[in-house]
Design a protein around this motif. Structure first.
Motif, PDB file in Angstrom:
ATOM      1  N   SER A  23       0.844  -1.194   0.000  1.00 10.70           N
ATOM      2  CA  SER A  23       0.000   0.000   0.000  1.00 10.70           C
ATOM      3  C   SER A  23       0.871   1.233   0.000  1.00 10.70           C
ATOM      4  N   PRO A  24       0.389   2.286  -0.678  1.00 13.37           N
ATOM      5  CA  PRO A  24       1.188   3.502  -0.680  1.00 13.37           C
ATOM      6  C   PRO A  24       1.233   4.182   0.679  1.00 13.37           C
ATOM      7  N   SER A  25       0.327   3.827   1.582  1.00  9.92           N
ATOM      8  CA  SER A  25       0.308   4.503   2.891  1.00  9.92           C
ATOM      9  C   SER A  25       1.517   4.085   3.723  1.00  9.92           C
ATOM     10  N   ASN A  26       1.896   4.965   4.625  1.00 14.95           N
ATOM     11  CA  ASN A  26       3.032   4.695   5.513  1.00 14.95           C
ATOM     12  C   ASN A  26       2.746   3.515   6.435  1.00 14.95           C
ATOM     13  N   GLU A  27       1.460   3.362   6.848  1.00 12.99           N
ATOM     14  CA  GLU A  27       1.129   2.267   7.752  1.00 12.99           C
ATOM     15  C   GLU A  27       1.354   0.912   7.089  1.00 12.99           C
ATOM     16  N   PHE A  28       0.875   0.796   5.853  1.00  9.85           N
ATOM     17  CA  PHE A  28       1.057  -0.472   5.165  1.00  9.85           C
ATOM     18  C   PHE A  28       2.519  -0.734   4.880  1.00  9.85           C
ATOM     19  N   GLU A  29       3.256   0.326   4.622  1.00  2.00           N
ATOM     20  CA  GLU A  29       4.692   0.153   4.396  1.00  2.00           C
ATOM     21  C   GLU A  29       5.378  -0.368   5.651  1.00  2.00           C
ATOM     22  N   ARG A  30       4.952   0.116   6.798  1.00  2.00           N
ATOM     23  CA  ARG A  30       5.561  -0.370   8.048  1.00  2.00           C
ATOM     24  C   ARG A  30       5.235  -1.855   8.267  1.00  2.00           C
ATOM     25  N   ILE A  31       3.986  -2.243   7.936  1.00  3.08           N
ATOM     26  CA  ILE A  31       3.627  -3.647   8.100  1.00  3.08           C
ATOM     27  C   ILE A  31       4.454  -4.514   7.158  1.00  3.08           C
ATOM     28  N   GLU A  32       4.599  -4.046   5.894  1.00  2.00           N
ATOM     29  CA  GLU A  32       5.413  -4.794   4.935  1.00  2.00           C
ATOM     30  C   GLU A  32       6.851  -4.897   5.430  1.00  2.00           C
ATOM     31  N   ASN A  64       5.839  -9.517  15.291  1.00  2.00           N
ATOM     32  CA  ASN A  64       4.452  -9.840  14.969  1.00  2.00           C
ATOM     33  C   ASN A  64       3.473  -9.056  15.857  1.00  2.00           C
ATOM     34  N   GLU A  65       3.854  -8.811  17.110  1.00  2.00           N
ATOM     35  CA  GLU A  65       3.018  -7.983  17.975  1.00  2.00           C
ATOM     36  C   GLU A  65       2.925  -6.561  17.434  1.00  2.00           C
ATOM     37  N   ASP A  66       4.015  -6.069  16.851  1.00  2.00           N
ATOM     38  CA  ASP A  66       3.987  -4.730  16.251  1.00  2.00           C
ATOM     39  C   ASP A  66       3.041  -4.701  15.045  1.00  2.00           C
ATOM     40  N   ILE A  67       3.038  -5.782  14.263  1.00  2.00           N
ATOM     41  CA  ILE A  67       2.111  -5.855  13.122  1.00  2.00           C
ATOM     42  C   ILE A  67       0.667  -5.779  13.617  1.00  2.00           C
ATOM     43  N   ARG A  68       0.365  -6.510  14.713  1.00  2.00           N
ATOM     44  CA  ARG A  68      -0.997  -6.503  15.242  1.00  2.00           C
ATOM     45  C   ARG A  68      -1.375  -5.126  15.790  1.00  2.00           C
ATOM     46  N   SER A  69      -0.423  -4.449  16.341  1.00  2.00           N
ATOM     47  CA  SER A  69      -0.707  -3.096  16.829  1.00  2.00           C
ATOM     48  C   SER A  69      -1.057  -2.165  15.669  1.00  2.00           C
ATOM     49  N   GLU A  70      -0.324  -2.308  14.561  1.00  2.00           N
ATOM     50  CA  GLU A  70      -0.620  -1.485  13.382  1.00  2.00           C
ATOM     51  C   GLU A  70      -2.016  -1.804  12.855  1.00  2.00           C
ATOM     52  N   LEU A  87      -7.508  -7.055   4.649  1.00  2.00           N
ATOM     53  CA  LEU A  87      -7.951  -8.446   4.690  1.00  2.00           C
ATOM     54  C   LEU A  87      -6.775  -9.405   4.517  1.00  2.00           C
ATOM     55  N   LYS A  88      -5.879  -9.054   3.616  1.00  2.00           N
ATOM     56  CA  LYS A  88      -4.718  -9.914   3.385  1.00  2.00           C
ATOM     57  C   LYS A  88      -3.892 -10.068   4.665  1.00  2.00           C
ATOM     58  N   PHE A  89      -3.619  -8.959   5.333  1.00  2.00           N
ATOM     59  CA  PHE A  89      -2.799  -9.015   6.545  1.00  2.00           C
ATOM     60  C   PHE A  89      -3.504  -9.791   7.655  1.00  2.00           C
ATOM     61  N   VAL A  90      -4.821  -9.577   7.816  1.00  2.00           N
ATOM     62  CA  VAL A  90      -5.550 -10.241   8.895  1.00  2.00           C
ATOM     63  C   VAL A  90      -5.623 -11.739   8.635  1.00  2.00           C
ATOM     64  N   ARG A  91      -5.850 -12.145   7.378  1.00  2.00           N
ATOM     65  CA  ARG A  91      -5.923 -13.566   7.064  1.00  2.00           C
ATOM     66  C   ARG A  91      -4.580 -14.241   7.303  1.00  2.00           C
TER      67      ARG A  91
END
Length: 545
Positions: A23-32, A64-70, A87-91
């Protein structure tokens, strides 16, 4: 620890998954970026073992805890454009935690089998590890439930998987509840066995008791976590909440729930009915025996008090009123206390802990009541040395009057103007005690002054005549009348007749009155303080110029 190896097995799913466009957003970039870090850590973990491998595994868990926080922050702000990415991240999280739960459950079963086969000392070491793995397993289930709620929020619920998780939690909570009941019974049984066991057997029993205690604590914590999760799922947790209260005694907000309160009260009522039905006949018989023994010893108490009263009232015994009351009271109380202890032993009460408790309580009360015990000790000294008795007139503790009552703690003094003073015995014993009426005979000390021009011999005759005519003045010892002092304004006579103690003040007042009247009739003066002033006149001629 071996159970920490599961992240490597589970994170292989993340490594093999095909990444979608970021995702172009900063949040999705952090998760990636976090997922890439996890993959990198996984590759590093393949070449490590032991403590280093465990450290890397913990780092992956933290990522992984950081991903869940995001995700927790992004899902409430979802849009139509970023919903597919969320949806992709949650699945991925759902699949990851599903594999984690399967892996951890196998580990728990395996470790439980090893724990059951181990000896007592090995179980002490293995118990903590099993508890940590189990706690982590319940934490994974809680996070999986959160994943399902996220999917429902995103409009793609997994109803079958969600129902399966609810069933798993329901089965698990029933298992832990039954396990807690068993372990709590074991702990209670071991506690009783330790109290009754011989010294040689206590060592092994104490180890088993420690294991049972730890197991109860572990079961309690697990059940609390599961009750919280089950309540979020909408399951009925009334019985489990009641069980936690009965085992721990902790008051929580859940106890205010109507169902929980009704269940608790119903359980207590049933237990009370069962206890009453089983124990009432025996309890009534023991109560009857208890009352009969108390009644018998109460009669013995009264009889003992009468015997002691007659004994201490003998005229041959010179005992103070306080000492008499002390012996009478203590004799009756000792008999009654002995009867009470016998009665308690007859109803099945173990007197050893009771007496030990009295000893400990006595030490505590002694520190708390130091002043009272000081008064008691002073009362004992007054009882032994008998400086005064009831009805004596005394000056003690900064007060004066008639002693109307004495106890081992304080003394009641009635002043001459009819006031009642309660004086602590420590204050009386720690000060000078003046017993005015202890002796049967007292001397009255009086001083009368005459003028320098009056007849001394005549004055002596008058004073002797006054004392000889007073009926309360004793002839033996003989009264003493002497010229005592040549004072500045008078010639002072001391007059010291002996009288019975009860006549002291009558003689004092009568003699003083008669002396004034006789001196006036005989022309003898009673001077008052005076001073002569001499003035010297200086003539005008002798004045200095």
């Amino acid at each position: 620890m071996r159970w920490l190896l599961f992240p490597c097995l589970l994170l292989s799913f993340l490594v093999l998954a095909e990444p979608e466009a970021a995702s172009p957003s900063n949040e999705f970039e952090r998760i990636e970026k976090l997922e890439q870090d996890i993959n990198q850590l996984y590759r590093e973990a393949q070449n490590q073992s032991g403590t280093a491998r465990n450290i890397i595994d913990m780092q992956m868990l933290k990522k992984n805890e950081d991903i869940r926080s995001e995700l927790e922050a992004l899902i409430p702000k979802r849009t139509d454009e970023n919903t597919p990415t969320l949806l992709k991240f949650v699945r991925v999280q759902v699949d990851y935690l599903k594999m984690a739960m399967t892996f951890l459950l196998k580990q728990i079963n395996k470790m439980q089998s090893e724990l059951d086969a181990a000896d007592a000392e090995q179980r002490l070491l293995m118990q903590k590890t099993l508890h940590e793995v189990t706690r982590f397993y319940h934490q994974i289930m809680q996070e999986q439930w959160v994943n399902f709620q996220w999917l429902r929020t995103l409009g793609h619920p997994l109803d079958k998987a969600e129902s399966a998780l609810i069933d798993t939690v329901s089965q698990r909570i029933d298992f832990v509840s039954a396990k807690l009941t068993f372990d709590h019974q074991q702990e209670t049984m071991l506690t009783k066995q330790i109290k009754a066991a011989a010294e040689a057997e206590k060592s092994s029993l104490q180890i088993q008791h420690i294991l049972a205690q730890r197991q109860v604590v572990s079961d309690t914590e697990e059940l609390k976590n599961l009750v919280t999760l089950a309540r979020d799922m909408g399951l009925d947790t009334t019985e489990m909440t009641k069980q936690l209260f009965e085992v721990t005694g902790d008051l929580t907000n859940e106890l205010m729930n109507t169902k929980v309160l009704v269940s608790l009260i119903s359980g207590w009522t049933k237990n009370l009915k069962d206890w009453v039905f089983q124990n009432t006949p025996q309890a009534l018989f023991k109560l009857f025996i208890f009352m009969v023994i108390l009644f018998i010893f109460r009669l013995l108490k009264l009889l003992t008090r009468r015997i002691v009263t007659r004994a201490v009232s003998s005229p041959t015994l010179k005992m103070t009123q306080l000492m008499k009351e002390f012996f009478i009271s203590m004799s009756g109380n000792i008999v009654f206390v002995i009867g009470l202890l016998i009665a308690l032993s007859q109803i099945g009460l173990n007197l050893a802990p009771v007496l030990t408790g009295f000893g400990v309580a006595g030490v505590i009360i002694g520190f708390a009541l130091q002043d009272t015990l000081s008064n008691f000790a002073s009362g004992m000294m007054l009882l032994i040395y008998r400086p005064f008795d009831v009805d004596d007139y005394v000056e003690a503790g900064g007060t004066s009057g008639k002693v109307s009552h004495m106890s081992l703690v304080n003394t009641t003094i009635k002043t001459f103007d009819n006031q009642i003073l309660i004086v602590p015995n420590s204050k009386i014993w720690g000060d000078t005690i003046k017993n005015i009426t202890h002796e049967r005979v007292r001397r009255v000390d009086m001083v009368f002054g005459i003028g320098y021009n009056d007849d001394i011999e005549k004055t002596e005759r008058i004073l002797h005549d006054i004392l000889d005519k007073h009926p309360a003045v004793l002839r033996v010892p003989e009264a003493n009348i002497r010229l005592h002092t040549l004072n500045t304004s008078s010639v002072d006579f001391i007059v010291r007749p002996w009288v019975k103690t009860e006549d002291y003040w009558d003689v004092y007042w009568d003699v003083t009155r008669e002396v004034k009247m006789r001196f006036d009739r005989e022309g003898i003066s009673i001077p008052y303080p005076q001073q002569d002033v001499h003035l010297h006149m200086v003539s005008e001629e002798k004045k200095p110029k």
